[in-house]
Every structure is written in structure tokens, then in C-alpha cells.
Enzyme design. Structure first.
Site, PDB file in Angstrom:
ATOM      1  N   GLU A 110       1.529  -6.777   2.426  1.00 28.85           N
ATOM      2  CA  GLU A 110       0.486  -5.767   2.164  1.00 28.85           C
ATOM      3  C   GLU A 110       0.092  -5.765   0.693  1.00 28.85           C
ATOM      4  OE1 GLU A 110       0.171  -2.735   4.900  1.00 28.85           O
ATOM      5  OE2 GLU A 110       0.487  -1.158   3.411  1.00 28.85           O
ATOM      6  N   ASP A 160      -5.008   3.244  -3.124  1.00 25.97           N
ATOM      7  CA  ASP A 160      -4.027   2.964  -2.077  1.00 25.97           C
ATOM      8  C   ASP A 160      -3.042   1.892  -2.513  1.00 25.97           C
ATOM      9  OD1 ASP A 160      -3.793   2.171   1.381  1.00 25.97           O
ATOM     10  OD2 ASP A 160      -3.300   4.053   0.405  1.00 25.97           O
ATOM     11  N   GLU A 199      -2.574  13.316   3.456  1.00 23.62           N
ATOM     12  CA  GLU A 199      -3.518  12.273   3.904  1.00 23.62           C
ATOM     13  C   GLU A 199      -4.960  12.776   3.783  1.00 23.62           C
ATOM     14  OE1 GLU A 199      -3.065   9.168   4.612  1.00 23.62           O
ATOM     15  OE2 GLU A 199      -0.885   9.115   4.612  1.00 23.62           O
ATOM     16  N   GLU A 226       2.361   6.467   8.682  1.00 18.71           N
ATOM     17  CA  GLU A 226       1.853   5.240   9.312  1.00 18.71           C
ATOM     18  C   GLU A 226       0.859   5.570  10.432  1.00 18.71           C
ATOM     19  OE1 GLU A 226       2.514   2.896   7.448  1.00 18.71           O
ATOM     20  OE2 GLU A 226       4.358   1.834   7.856  1.00 18.71           O
TER      21      GLU A 226
HETATM   22  C1  LIG Z   1      -2.272   7.009   1.676  1.00 17.67           C
HETATM   23  C2  LIG Z   1      -1.678   6.067   2.686  1.00 17.67           C
HETATM   24  N1  LIG Z   1      -1.130   6.546   3.819  1.00 17.67           N
HETATM   25  C3  LIG Z   1      -0.596   5.697   4.738  1.00 17.67           C
HETATM   26  C4  LIG Z   1      -0.626   4.335   4.533  1.00 17.67           C
HETATM   27  C5  LIG Z   1      -0.051   3.405   5.565  1.00 17.67           C
HETATM   28  O1  LIG Z   1       0.991   2.669   5.115  1.00 17.67           O
HETATM   29  C6  LIG Z   1      -1.207   3.855   3.324  1.00 17.67           C
HETATM   30  N2  LIG Z   1      -1.284   2.527   3.052  1.00 17.67           N
HETATM   31  N3  LIG Z   1      -1.730   4.734   2.430  1.00 17.67           N
END
Ligand SMILES: Cc1ncc(CO)c(N)n1
Length: 235
Positions: free
Chosen positions: A100, A59, A222, A152
Site C-alpha cells: 500500500e 491518507d 472517518e 477497514e
Molecule cells: C483514513 C483511512 N481509513 C481507513 C483506511 C483503510 O486502511 C485508510 N487507508 N485510511
């Protein structure tokens, strides 16, 4: 007075916001993302730590590709949006990405994940390529902001689910769930959703149909991202 018949044809009934229509129509696929086994395993505390560490590293790579994507949304909103407040909402999202990236670095060092040696897995490579394709000038602002809201919103709903009453989230993962599952992020996602619905009220049927296709593509990416995190063989 005679009751007027209420005809709601998908996406064209002006009383129901377009995003509401999509969430009803695609409830199964959407729940497949926000209630994915990886998410359920975090919620019930059965997640194995290697999956969490795999997700963390992947991520971090995704979020670094997400930054230019959000910047491209900012540009499109500046060029195409009729509502000035859009830019402030998107800018707020952009600003939080700086924090973040630092959060990922701290979390990675806490859990002994070396971010510099993480190899992007196929699902992540594909998702980042998809983000890059959304930056093209061929992608209209309503389509791009729809993808942004969906990206999001899936995270917000997934991690909010982990924080619901009766959860057994391991202490080490609570901060992660709070990061995206908190009410403030929920309000931000609702603002994005409001922008999408307003945009699509004015958009052509063709752009609205294209936005729906991209909404579904985000949900599929996702699901693949969660599959990869679990260590799915198809990664
Ligand atoms: C894969 C993914 N989808 C959404 C978000 C949200 O910003 C993230 N951090 N990572």
C-alpha cells in the site's frame, strides 16, 4: 407449538452478531461515513481533482501511522486471542500495507503530489493520535480489533459504493476505488468482522460496551477525514 417470543435486546441477543446489532443501531452515522459527499462525488464524477490530491497526501500520512497500529493488534492477538487463526488474518492485512505504501508513492508521482511536503491536517492529526491511543495496553484486544475492523470496513464499503453499477468514476480515480472496493478486500473485512463477533461473544458486557464506543469513534474520525479531504473549513 406455542411461538416463543423473540426478545432482542440490543447487543445481548445471542442470535444476532454484535456487529450486526451495531450496524442496525447506528445505520445513520455509519452511512454518513460510507456514503459521505466526498465518496458520492467520486462515484458520480463530480469530485474536483484538488480534493482527491488532498485526500491522497493525507491518507499516505494516515497509512504510515496505521502500520504500527496493526502491529499492536498483532501483539494483542498473540497475547489475548484464544483463536490462532486471528493472527494469520491480521498478518495478511499487515503484509498488504507494505504494498500500500508503494502504491501511494506511485499514485502520488502520477498525480504530481509531493508526499514529502504534505502537512498533516487537524482531522488527520487527531485520527493518528486516536490510533496511537489504541496501542496502549489499557485497550483490550476485542476493543482494538473492533476499531481495526471498523477502519477497514468503512473504506471497503465507501469505495465499493463508488464501483457500483452506473458509476461515473473518473478514469484517474478508478485504481483508488478498486484498491479498497474490490471483493478480495471485502472478504478480508468479513474475516475481521467474524473475529470481532467471536471475540465479543466471549467478552464481558463492559468490554462490549467499550468496543461499541470505539466503533463509533472510528466512524466519526472517518467522517472528519472525508470532510478534511473535501477541504472542509473545520479542518
Ligand atoms: C483514513 C483511512 N481509513 C481507513 C483506511 C483503510 O486502511 C485508510 N487507508 N485510511
Amino acid at each position: 407449538m406455542e411461538e416463543t417470543a423473540k426478545i432482542s435486546v440490543t447487543g445481548t441477543d445471542s442470535n444476532i452478531p454484535v456487529t450486526e446489532t451495531w450496524l442496525r443501531k447506528h445505520r445513520l452515522i455509519y452511512d454518513g461515513a460510507t456514503r459521505h459527499p466526498f465518496i458520492v462525488s467520486i462515484r458520480d464524477g463530480s469530485v474536483d481533482f484538488s480534493s482527491f490530491k488532498r485526500w491522497l497526501g493525507q491518507d499516505y500520512i494516515f497509512v504510515r501511522s496505521f502500520v504500527p497500529f496493526v502491529a499492536s493488534i498483532l501483539m494483542k492477538s498473540w497475547k489475548e486471542s484464544t483463536d490462532e487463526s486471528d493472527m494469520e488474518v491480521i498478518l495478511g492485512g499487515m503484509a498488504s500495507l507494505n504494498d500500500e505504501i508503494n502504491w501511494f508513492k506511485n499514485e502520488a508521482s502520477k498525480h504530481h503530489v509531493s508526499l514529502t511536503s504534505v502537512v498533516p491536517q487537524n482531522a488527520n492529526i487527531n485520527y493518528c493520535r486516536f490510533l496511537e491511543s489504541l496501542m496502549s495496553s489499557e485497550i483490550e484486544y476485542p476493543v482494538a480489533i473492533t476499531a481495526f475492523w471498523a477502519i477497514e470496513s468503512v473504506y471497503q464499503q465507501s469505495f465499493a459504493h463508488c464501483l457500483e453499477e452506473g458509476n461515473r468514476v473518473p478514469q484517474e480515480l478508478k485504481e483508488t476505488c478498486e484498491r479498497w472496493g474490490n471483493e478480495g478486500f471485502g472478504a478480508y473485512c468479513d474475516s475481521l468482522r467474524g473475529i470481532v463477533d467471536l471475540c465479543l461473544q466471549k467478552a464481558s458486557a463492559e468490554v462490549t460496551a467499550k468496543a461499541e464506543v470505539f466503533f463509533l469513534s472510528v466512524v466519526e474520525h472517518e467522517v472528519e477525514f472525508w470532510n478534511m479531504s473535501i477541504g472542509d473549513a473545520s479542518m
